[in-house]
Motif scaffolding. Structure first.
Motif: not given
Ligand SMILES: *Cc1c(COP(=O)(O)O)cnc(C)c1O
Length: 241
Positions: A201-218
């Protein structure tokens, strides 16, 4: 307001927790066959008083996440934020956009086209551009905001047409899971959408994938997350007030 009394034991605990979590984030990255430094650790600072946050910053934390606009604006003057990146990660109401635009480095919680339009409008009027993530409601939970995965591509296409807002990736909070395997399935689904969209999609980047908190970051790191948002494992259980 209650008088604030610094808890030395808690300060010490924050130090130990921060170091432990940082090490385990690096180890999880390596286990996933990725570079040790490829996953950023965000310290989630909601409800945490400034001295404890400053302890983590002193130890080298360079990314904080706050949930509420009011709370962040109220305490930031007491934080040692030099060189620290600040992200808004909590639900953002359209009527609060004016207060937060330009005050954080990224808004991770862009949960609808309507909100994106308001961010675009406010930023255009100020001559700034907001870096954002699209929030995916992967479990289709009523209690959570976010875009359904089936509607993600179309919504991103629409957002890409708006001026002064730039999507740089995805953020998600999966439903509470009974097993790590179940959490991984949700994370994997978001990762697939992230890869599918890629640069299509022009103008949209997929660089950052923010997922995982204290209980499930691994589990999240195993599925490709590159920012984990950790609160209670660093600062202890939250007291809401
Ligand atoms: C509170 C919060 C976190 C951190 O949660 P913990 O379980 O305390 O690590 C991460 N992301 C978002 C969006 C949050 O609201």
């Amino acid at each position: 307001m209650e008088r604030f009394i610094l808890d030395e034991a808690r300060l010490k605990a924050v130090e130990e927790n921060y170091k432990r979590v940082l090490t385990s984030v690096k180890e999880a990255a390596v286990r996933a066959g990725r570079e040790e430094g490829s996953v950023r650790l965000m310290c989630v600072t909601k409800t945490v008083e400034p001295p404890y946050i400053n302890k983590a910053l002193e130890l080298g934390a360079d990314l904080i996440g706050e949930n509420r606009v009011q709370e962040y604006l109220g305490k930031r003057d007491e934080l040692n934020l030099n060189g620290v990146e600040r992200h808004l990660i909590g639900h953002l109401q359209t009527n609060k956009v004016r207060q937060i635009a330009g005050e954080v480095d990224m808004i991770e919680s862009v949960s609808s086209l309507k909100l994106a339009k308001e961010i675009s409008r406010v930023c255009s009027s100020r001559g700034i551009t907001a870096s954002c993530l699209a929030e995916v409601n992967i479990g289709k939970e009523e209690s959570k905001s976010g875009i359904y995965i089936e509607e993600l591509r179309e919504t991103l296409c629409e957002i890409s047409e708006l001026p002064n807002i730039k999507i740089k990736g995805l953020m998600t909070i999966p439903p509470i899971c009974e097993s790590e395997a179940q959490a991984r399935r949700y994370f994997a689904e978001v990762r697939r959408a992230f890869d599918d969209i890629g640069e299509s999609i022009s103008g949209v980047e997929m660089k950052i994938l923010s997922m995982g908190m204290s209980g499930d970051y691994e589990a999240a790191i195993a599925e490709g997350s590159n920012i984990v948002r950790v609160g209670s494992a660093i600062f202890g259980a939250r007291k809401y007030f």
